[in-house]
Design a protein around this motif. Structure first.
Motif, PDB file in Angstrom:
ATOM      1  N   LYS A 250       0.835  -1.202   0.000  1.00  0.00           N
ATOM      2  CA  LYS A 250       0.000   0.000   0.000  1.00  0.00           C
ATOM      3  C   LYS A 250       0.873   1.256   0.000  1.00  0.00           C
ATOM      4  CE  LYS A 250      -4.001   1.875   2.520  1.00  0.00           C
ATOM      5  NZ  LYS A 250      -3.485   3.173   2.902  1.00  0.00           N
ATOM      6  N   ASP A 251       0.767   2.039  -1.083  1.00  0.00           N
ATOM      7  CA  ASP A 251       1.529   3.282  -1.144  1.00  0.00           C
ATOM      8  C   ASP A 251       0.632   4.481  -1.409  1.00  0.00           C
ATOM      9  OD1 ASP A 251       0.824   2.771  -3.719  1.00  0.00           O
ATOM     10  OD2 ASP A 251       2.858   2.655  -4.513  1.00  0.00           O
ATOM     11  N   PHE A 274      -7.666 -11.983  -7.606  1.00  0.00           N
ATOM     12  CA  PHE A 274      -8.479 -11.580  -8.745  1.00  0.00           C
ATOM     13  C   PHE A 274      -9.447 -12.681  -9.149  1.00  0.00           C
ATOM     14  CE2 PHE A 274      -4.279  -9.488  -9.263  1.00  0.00           C
ATOM     15  CZ  PHE A 274      -4.680  -8.174  -9.052  1.00  0.00           C
ATOM     16  N   GLN A 275      -9.020 -13.953  -9.046  1.00  0.00           N
ATOM     17  CA  GLN A 275      -9.838 -15.078  -9.482  1.00  0.00           C
ATOM     18  C   GLN A 275     -11.048 -15.304  -8.587  1.00  0.00           C
ATOM     19  OE1 GLN A 275      -7.159 -15.209  -7.686  1.00  0.00           O
ATOM     20  NE2 GLN A 275      -6.712 -17.193  -6.770  1.00  0.00           N
ATOM     21  N   HIS A 276     -11.073 -14.682  -7.398  1.00  0.00           N
ATOM     22  CA  HIS A 276     -12.211 -14.797  -6.490  1.00  0.00           C
ATOM     23  C   HIS A 276     -12.948 -13.463  -6.324  1.00  0.00           C
ATOM     24  CE1 HIS A 276     -11.009 -18.785  -5.624  1.00  0.00           C
ATOM     25  NE2 HIS A 276      -9.972 -18.483  -4.864  1.00  0.00           N
ATOM     26  N   GLY A 277     -12.439 -12.399  -6.934  1.00  0.00           N
ATOM     27  CA  GLY A 277     -13.078 -11.098  -6.805  1.00  0.00           C
ATOM     28  C   GLY A 277     -12.876 -10.470  -5.444  1.00  0.00           C
ATOM     29  N   MET A 278     -11.732 -10.718  -4.808  1.00  0.00           N
ATOM     30  CA  MET A 278     -11.500 -10.249  -3.445  1.00  0.00           C
ATOM     31  C   MET A 278     -10.119  -9.630  -3.276  1.00  0.00           C
ATOM     32  SD  MET A 278     -12.794 -13.565  -1.298  1.00  0.00           S
ATOM     33  CE  MET A 278     -14.232 -14.493  -1.807  1.00  0.00           C
ATOM     34  N   ASP A 279     -10.053  -8.647  -2.389  1.00  0.00           N
ATOM     35  CA  ASP A 279      -8.792  -8.081  -1.912  1.00  0.00           C
ATOM     36  C   ASP A 279      -8.820  -8.102  -0.387  1.00  0.00           C
ATOM     37  OD1 ASP A 279      -7.726  -7.366  -4.434  1.00  0.00           O
ATOM     38  OD2 ASP A 279      -8.924  -5.535  -4.443  1.00  0.00           O
ATOM     39  N   PHE A 280      -7.650  -8.326   0.204  1.00  0.00           N
ATOM     40  CA  PHE A 280      -7.519  -8.274   1.655  1.00  0.00           C
ATOM     41  C   PHE A 280      -6.362  -7.340   1.999  1.00  0.00           C
ATOM     42  CE2 PHE A 280      -9.206 -12.450   0.571  1.00  0.00           C
ATOM     43  CZ  PHE A 280     -10.350 -12.503   1.360  1.00  0.00           C
ATOM     44  N   LEU A 281      -6.645  -6.313   2.796  1.00  0.00           N
ATOM     45  CA  LEU A 281      -5.597  -5.429   3.298  1.00  0.00           C
ATOM     46  C   LEU A 281      -5.141  -5.969   4.647  1.00  0.00           C
ATOM     47  CD1 LEU A 281      -3.881  -2.847   3.214  1.00  0.00           C
ATOM     48  CD2 LEU A 281      -5.823  -1.636   4.260  1.00  0.00           C
ATOM     49  N   THR A 288      -2.542  -9.236  10.213  1.00  0.00           N
ATOM     50  CA  THR A 288      -3.925  -9.699  10.221  1.00  0.00           C
ATOM     51  C   THR A 288      -4.754  -8.868   9.251  1.00  0.00           C
ATOM     52  OG1 THR A 288      -4.460  -8.232  12.071  1.00  0.00           O
ATOM     53  CG2 THR A 288      -3.819 -10.511  12.608  1.00  0.00           C
ATOM     54  N   VAL A 289      -5.895  -9.412   8.826  1.00  0.00           N
ATOM     55  CA  VAL A 289      -6.774  -8.724   7.876  1.00  0.00           C
ATOM     56  C   VAL A 289      -7.432  -7.538   8.559  1.00  0.00           C
ATOM     57  CG1 VAL A 289      -8.850  -8.928   6.470  1.00  0.00           C
ATOM     58  CG2 VAL A 289      -7.201 -10.817   6.548  1.00  0.00           C
ATOM     59  N   SER A 385     -26.780   3.462 -10.002  1.00  0.00           N
ATOM     60  CA  SER A 385     -27.193   2.953  -8.676  1.00  0.00           C
ATOM     61  C   SER A 385     -26.902   1.457  -8.481  1.00  0.00           C
ATOM     62  CB  SER A 385     -28.687   3.221  -8.431  1.00  0.00           C
ATOM     63  OG  SER A 385     -28.923   4.579  -8.245  1.00  0.00           O
ATOM     64  N   GLN A 386     -25.864   0.963  -9.148  1.00  0.00           N
ATOM     65  CA  GLN A 386     -25.421  -0.402  -8.920  1.00  0.00           C
ATOM     66  C   GLN A 386     -24.164  -0.372  -8.042  1.00  0.00           C
ATOM     67  OE1 GLN A 386     -26.306  -3.097 -12.600  1.00  0.00           O
ATOM     68  NE2 GLN A 386     -25.527  -1.169 -13.394  1.00  0.00           N
ATOM     69  N   VAL A 387     -24.059  -1.331  -7.140  1.00  0.00           N
ATOM     70  CA  VAL A 387     -22.927  -1.372  -6.226  1.00  0.00           C
ATOM     71  C   VAL A 387     -21.777  -2.115  -6.881  1.00  0.00           C
ATOM     72  CG1 VAL A 387     -22.108  -2.062  -3.953  1.00  0.00           C
ATOM     73  CG2 VAL A 387     -24.461  -1.246  -4.228  1.00  0.00           C
ATOM     74  N   ALA A 388     -20.696  -1.408  -7.162  1.00  0.00           N
ATOM     75  CA  ALA A 388     -19.556  -1.993  -7.863  1.00  0.00           C
ATOM     76  C   ALA A 388     -18.616  -2.738  -6.925  1.00  0.00           C
ATOM     77  CB  ALA A 388     -18.779  -0.924  -8.604  1.00  0.00           C
ATOM     78  N   ALA A 389     -18.587  -2.337  -5.651  1.00  0.00           N
ATOM     79  CA  ALA A 389     -17.696  -2.986  -4.696  1.00  0.00           C
ATOM     80  C   ALA A 389     -18.180  -2.697  -3.281  1.00  0.00           C
ATOM     81  CB  ALA A 389     -16.259  -2.500  -4.863  1.00  0.00           C
ATOM     82  N   VAL A 390     -17.831  -3.610  -2.366  1.00  0.00           N
ATOM     83  CA  VAL A 390     -18.121  -3.477  -0.947  1.00  0.00           C
ATOM     84  C   VAL A 390     -16.799  -3.529  -0.207  1.00  0.00           C
ATOM     85  CG1 VAL A 390     -19.128  -4.609   1.070  1.00  0.00           C
ATOM     86  CG2 VAL A 390     -20.431  -4.468  -1.043  1.00  0.00           C
ATOM     87  N   MET A 391     -16.574  -2.574   0.712  1.00  0.00           N
ATOM     88  CA  MET A 391     -15.358  -2.545   1.513  1.00  0.00           C
ATOM     89  C   MET A 391     -15.729  -2.678   2.985  1.00  0.00           C
ATOM     90  SD  MET A 391     -13.598   0.532  -0.663  1.00  0.00           S
ATOM     91  CE  MET A 391     -15.106   0.896  -1.570  1.00  0.00           C
ATOM     92  N   LEU A 392     -15.200  -3.693   3.614  1.00  0.00           N
ATOM     93  CA  LEU A 392     -15.499  -3.992   5.012  1.00  0.00           C
ATOM     94  C   LEU A 392     -14.262  -3.691   5.844  1.00  0.00           C
ATOM     95  CD1 LEU A 392     -17.971  -5.282   6.494  1.00  0.00           C
ATOM     96  CD2 LEU A 392     -16.737  -7.454   6.372  1.00  0.00           C
ATOM     97  N   PHE A 393     -14.440  -2.939   6.940  1.00  0.00           N
ATOM     98  CA  PHE A 393     -13.274  -2.572   7.757  1.00  0.00           C
ATOM     99  C   PHE A 393     -13.642  -2.564   9.224  1.00  0.00           C
ATOM    100  CE2 PHE A 393     -15.561   1.246   6.604  1.00  0.00           C
ATOM    101  CZ  PHE A 393     -15.590   1.989   7.773  1.00  0.00           C
TER     102      PHE A 393
END
Length: 393
Positions: A250-251, A274-281, A288-289, A385-393
């Motif tokens: 992360k920069d 990418f193959q699962h449609g997910m990112d983890f920070l 830890t996530v 009005s379509q949700v392109a991504a969800v970010m959980l924190f």
């Protein structure tokens, strides 16, 4: 000078490199590390990108107002139309047409028999000799395979019309999944579970302030994967999901102006699946996530085709202790519906995001999205009005 496309037809299964998938009954315990290719929209487009010398022009056709739920057609000029299901973005039907177009010339085979080539015209009599008796109805229909004598679009052609004459020339060939009764599926149906999906993510349940629960195709219902914020480690992700396709350090610190930076985060880094449609920070200190991003892969959006579609759904609180079916909102629900679900009050103020700012060669009709923040979750929303991504924190 064009090279000849020499491809085989596999009724109910595929055409050349394009795999639909064989129906089967899943056996419990299939390894979730398995990653079959050739059936999802993301996988096929990624493969075609590396085969531009064979397929130089690919058009993506979709409904821009509801691309989360309507079918998508890949038009590969001049011979192929590939129909993908609307919700799961799985290859549903393959339409082969313009068999006599020499740009490039195409040779079609079935097992050891040449059906069509520059010298061989495919006619009704040739189909009958190769495949035998057919089901009654329009055209020549076989399980997972249909020969049409009319030049129509991929969806209109599913209706067909009565034809006769043993020397009639075949204009189009349609290949789709088949059931045990030999009947095809409706063009708007989702693809039935098949061997090509084994090990892929079937759905992801989001719980705000907690994390996600991942369901896989081809595994027992009890074998779920839980990824929790502040608990799941980088090692856990590698053991359960395999190594990420990319590790990104992360920069970009522009978003930190909107929040209080936690010192325990350190220099975070992303695991990109990418193959699962997910990112983890992940935290640079505890590893830890600390953030989870799920992508909807909406055609026409700036992030289209970078990630496979993640079939996510946000779970709310149960009405009581005995409620085993808590309410959920899914990726194809409109933003207004999900926003009210997360917070019945007025939607929070939004921030404008243009992902094409750093992409000089990318031009889109609607390049901007908006970020709507709630307690523990952020929604990235398109102009439709379509949700392109969800970010959980």
């Amino acid at each position: 000078m064009y090279s000849t496309l020499d491809v085989d037809i596999r009724p109910g299964l595929g055409f050349g490199i394009f795999e639909i998938g064989k129906l089967f009954s899943f056996l419990w315990g299939i390894s979730r590390q398995v990653n079959k290719t050739g059936t999802s929209l993301w996988t096929l487009l990624d493969r075609l990108r590396h085969l531009q010398h064979v397929f130089p022009q690919v058009d993506v056709k979709y409904d821009p107002d509801s691309s989360a739920i309507t079918p998508i057609v890949l038009h590969i000029r001049p011979h192929l139309d590939l129909l993908f299901s609307g919700k799961n973005q799985r290859l549903h039907t393959i339409c082969v047409r313009n068999l006599r177009d020499p740009h490039p010339p195409v040779t079609l085979r079935y097992k050891d028999t040449v059906l069509s080539s520059t010298e061989e015209v495919l006619r009704r009599v040739g189909v009958s000799r190769t495949f035998g008796p057919t089901y009654p109805g329009n055209g020549l229909r076989y399980p997972g395979l249909w020969f049409s004598f009319e030049e129509e679009g991929i969806t209109e052609g599913l209706k067909g019309s009565a034809t006769d004459g043993r020397m009639q020339e075949v204009k189009r060939i349609l290949i789709s999944q088949k059931g045990n009764d030999g009947k095809g599926q409706d063009a708007l149906d989702e693809v039935a579970e098949c061997s090509a999906m084994a090990g892929d993510v079937a759905s992801v349940v989001v719980k705000v302030h907690d994390g996600i629960t991942i369901h896989f195709y081809g595994t027992a219902p009890s074998k779920l994967l839980h990824i929790r914020l502040g608990e799941t480690t980088a090692e856990d992700l590698t053991n359960d999901l395999g190594p990420p396709l990319r590790v990104h350090y992360k920069d970009d610190e522009r978003m930190t102006i909107h929040s209080i930076r936690r010192p325990e985060m350190g220099n975070g880094y992303f695991y990109n699946y990418f193959q699962h449609g997910m990112d983890f920070l992940l935290s640079g200190t505890s590893h830890t996530v600390i953030k989870i991003i799920l992508h909807t892969n909406l055609p026409g959006s700036p992030m289209f085709q970078r990630y496979k579609r993640c079939n996510w759904e946000i779970e709310g609180k149960p009405e009581d202790d005995e409620d085993d079916t808590p309410p959920r909102k899914r990726f194809y629900d409109r933003f207004e519906t999900i926003s009210h679900f997360l917070s019945p009050r007025e939607p929070p103020p939004s921030m404008l995001l243009d992902r094409t700012d750093e992409e000089d060669d990318l031009t889109l009709p609607s390049p901007t999205t908006r970020l709507h923040g709630y307690d523990g979750i952020i929604l990235e929303v398109t102009e439709s009005s379509q949700v392109a991504a969800v970010m959980l924190f």
